[in-house]
Design an enzyme around this catalytic site. Structure first.
Site, PDB file in Angstrom:
ATOM      1  N   ARG A 211      -8.615   0.409  -0.645  1.00 23.94           N
ATOM      2  CA  ARG A 211      -9.891   1.148  -0.598  1.00 23.94           C
ATOM      3  C   ARG A 211     -11.058   0.202  -0.839  1.00 23.94           C
ATOM      4  O   ARG A 211     -12.113   0.322  -0.209  1.00 23.94           O
ATOM      5  CB  ARG A 211      -9.895   2.246  -1.663  1.00 23.94           C
ATOM      6  CG  ARG A 211      -8.958   3.377  -1.360  1.00 23.94           C
ATOM      7  CD  ARG A 211      -8.988   4.425  -2.468  1.00 23.94           C
ATOM      8  NE  ARG A 211      -7.963   5.418  -2.206  1.00 23.94           N
ATOM      9  CZ  ARG A 211      -7.085   5.843  -3.108  1.00 23.94           C
ATOM     10  NH1 ARG A 211      -7.112   5.390  -4.343  1.00 23.94           N
ATOM     11  NH2 ARG A 211      -6.190   6.739  -2.774  1.00 23.94           N
ATOM     12  N   PHE A 227      -6.106  11.403   7.808  1.00 21.13           N
ATOM     13  CA  PHE A 227      -5.120  11.712   6.753  1.00 21.13           C
ATOM     14  C   PHE A 227      -5.770  11.449   5.385  1.00 21.13           C
ATOM     15  O   PHE A 227      -5.236  10.713   4.553  1.00 21.13           O
ATOM     16  CB  PHE A 227      -3.843  10.872   6.891  1.00 21.13           C
ATOM     17  CG  PHE A 227      -3.213  10.887   8.254  1.00 21.13           C
ATOM     18  CD1 PHE A 227      -2.360  11.923   8.623  1.00 21.13           C
ATOM     19  CD2 PHE A 227      -3.481   9.892   9.176  1.00 21.13           C
ATOM     20  CE1 PHE A 227      -1.763  11.936   9.890  1.00 21.13           C
ATOM     21  CE2 PHE A 227      -2.893   9.904  10.440  1.00 21.13           C
ATOM     22  CZ  PHE A 227      -2.025  10.930  10.801  1.00 21.13           C
ATOM     23  N   ASP A 249      -8.002  15.911   7.659  1.00 16.51           N
ATOM     24  CA  ASP A 249      -6.649  16.179   7.146  1.00 16.51           C
ATOM     25  C   ASP A 249      -6.248  17.554   7.669  1.00 16.51           C
ATOM     26  O   ASP A 249      -7.087  18.450   7.787  1.00 16.51           O
ATOM     27  CB  ASP A 249      -6.645  16.171   5.616  1.00 16.51           C
ATOM     28  CG  ASP A 249      -5.241  15.988   5.047  1.00 16.51           C
ATOM     29  OD1 ASP A 249      -4.970  14.907   4.480  1.00 16.51           O
ATOM     30  OD2 ASP A 249      -4.415  16.926   5.171  1.00 16.51           O
ATOM     31  N   SER A 250      -4.970  17.720   7.985  1.00 17.84           N
ATOM     32  CA  SER A 250      -4.542  19.009   8.530  1.00 17.84           C
ATOM     33  C   SER A 250      -4.527  20.081   7.439  1.00 17.84           C
ATOM     34  O   SER A 250      -4.500  21.271   7.739  1.00 17.84           O
ATOM     35  CB  SER A 250      -3.155  18.884   9.158  1.00 17.84           C
ATOM     36  OG  SER A 250      -2.254  18.356   8.221  1.00 17.84           O
ATOM     37  N   ASP A 297      -3.853   6.531   7.547  1.00 19.13           N
ATOM     38  CA  ASP A 297      -2.918   6.446   6.411  1.00 19.13           C
ATOM     39  C   ASP A 297      -2.026   7.692   6.391  1.00 19.13           C
ATOM     40  O   ASP A 297      -2.159   8.546   5.513  1.00 19.13           O
ATOM     41  CB  ASP A 297      -3.711   6.318   5.098  1.00 19.13           C
ATOM     42  CG  ASP A 297      -2.792   6.139   3.899  1.00 19.13           C
ATOM     43  OD1 ASP A 297      -1.666   5.653   4.075  1.00 19.13           O
ATOM     44  OD2 ASP A 297      -3.213   6.489   2.776  1.00 19.13           O
ATOM     45  N   CYS A 337       3.663   4.044   4.826  1.00 18.70           N
ATOM     46  CA  CYS A 337       4.221   4.085   3.467  1.00 18.70           C
ATOM     47  C   CYS A 337       5.702   4.458   3.508  1.00 18.70           C
ATOM     48  O   CYS A 337       6.273   4.851   2.502  1.00 18.70           O
ATOM     49  CB  CYS A 337       3.437   5.045   2.578  1.00 18.70           C
ATOM     50  SG  CYS A 337       3.447   6.730   3.168  1.00 18.70           S
TER      51      CYS A 337
END
Ligand code: SAH
Length: 393
Positions: A211, A227, A249-250, A297, A337
């Site tokens: 970040r 995301f 974001d969903s 991400d 990730c």
């Protein structure tokens, strides 16, 4: 403590301090352990090797120590003190402007199956093994006894991380305290941490350094944080002087969280807007060149090795959309990730996307998990987060 005998020749990886014993290496156990019990591991000849937690599954034992020592209050105190020393050594613990860090990262801190994240004076403890679940109260006491760390609340959050077959009936809840302030500081920025309902322990502590790098690249740019979850990258981009920041974001809940965190740091700032939408749809519909800094991400596409092929295709598809749309001269931060996806495989997936798009792409940085998510040199499986920062001509 029950004794577990290894098959002959199956002590090799343990001699190299690898902390897992697979069920195929076990000859027999004297007695009948319950999942989560401590076992004393010996060679076929009866020589001591290790002490660990017994579990049901392909990993039969997760090793706590290679020394012939009791697993008692002194043991927990010693392991946790060392973990804290590491966070002090890397400049994370004991700071005024940063009260958020991971204190225990499983195998990386010689505590397989245990995660502890610190948010101000609250610690969130997560057990990934029944053994750690059984020890949770001892761990909580040891946390309270650490010199140099003030912990008044301990929240236990293992409902979704324990093997569900273990049927422990354990509710999430406070082991200590309960009247906790939900705002924590990361590099001087404030974040609401929802340890009650949030993913993981409430926040993705592992992206802190990445970040900061986004902040560094944000000046004057139009940023898309895909995301976004709690919006960590968005808030840093705003501090970095971004011209505008869009978070996607969903999950509608995530959009609420990112809006709350932006408001907490930059009240009334009109540069930010959040959208509850599917990533693939958003990327497809957005205008060409609308953004010149894009962050991807996504959640782990491959949770297991069998899902690998599809996961790699997923990474390629996602990154291709970004390459197709990012403004010339744009910077793309792209992450995986998934522990099952190696650094090389991820890079190949992104390379494939770049090649299909035909854009000229340079790698500026190769990113990974931060120092408070250490990797034991004996347990390379502990490496999971990888990222690339790309300059797209
Ligand atoms: N970047 C975040 C962490 C991302 S976690 C941080 O720094 O904190 C992954 C997020 O992706 C979750 O919040 C999840 O809701 C979201 N997500 C999953 N599938 C998605 C999709 N198809 N489109 C958009 N968001 C999605």
């Amino acid at each position: 403590m029950l004794t577990l005998y290894l098959k002959r020749g199956k002590d090799e990886s343990l001699r190299r301090y690898h902390p897992w014993i697979f069920s195929g290496a076990v000859h027999h156990i004297d007695g009948h352990p319950e999942e989560g019990d401590l076992v004393r591991v010996v060679t076929a000849d009866g020589d001591f090797i290790a002490v660990g937690h017994w579990q049901i599954g392909s990993i039969a034992v997760r090793v706590l120590t290679f020394a012939d020592e009791p697993i008692d209050a002194a043991f927990w105190h010693s392991r946790l003190s060392t973990a804290l020393s590491v966070r002090q050594a890397v400049g994370l613990a004991g700071r005024e402007d940063n009260t958020t860090f991971r204190l225990v990262h499983g195998e990386g801190d010689m505590l397989p199956g245990l995660v502890v994240d610190v948010y101000g004076n609250t610690a969130v403890v997560q057990a990934h093994s029944v053994g750690m679940h059984v020890c949770r109260r001892e761990i909580a006491s040891a946390l309270q006894g650490l010199e140099g760390l003030e912990i008044d609340n301990i929240y236990y959050k293992s409902e979704t991380t324990l093997p569900f077959k273990a049927d422990l009936g354990q509710e999430n809840g406070f082991l200590v305290g309960g009247d906790a302030d939900d705002v924590a500081l990361e590099n001087g920025l404030r974040f609401h941490i929802d340890w009650l309902r949030g993913q993981k322990t409430g926040f993705f502590v592992d992206q802190r350094d990445n970040r900061s790098l986004v902040e560094h690249y944000s000046r004057g740019r139009n940023v898309l944080n895909m995301f976004c979850y709690t919006g960590g990258f968005s808030v840093y981009a705003m501090r970095g002087g971004a011209a505008k920041v869009h978070s996607v974001d969903s999950s509608a809940k995530a959009v609420e969280l990112v809006n709350a965190n932006v408001e907490l740091n930059f009240p009334g700032d009109s540069r930010h807007e959040a959208f509850a939408e599917d990533a693939f749809r958003f990327l497809q519909q957005m205008d060409d060149g609308a953004y010149d800094l894009i962050i991807l991400d996504p959640p782990a596409f491959a949770k297991h090795k069998d899902a690998l092929r599809n996961a790699l295709k997923g990474y390629t598809r996602l990154n291709l959309r970004a390459f197709e749309k990012i403004r010339p001269g744009g910077v793309l931060f792209t992450f995986s990730c998934s522990q099952a996806v190696s650094k090389e495989q991820f890079r190949t997936a992104v390379f494939t996307a770049a090649a299909i798009s035909g854009r000229s792409v340079r790698i500026l940085h190769q990113l990974h998990q931060p120092a408070d998510h250490p990797i034991s040199i004996y347990h390379p499986e502990g490496e999971y987060l990888k990222g690339l920062v790309l300059y797209v001509e």
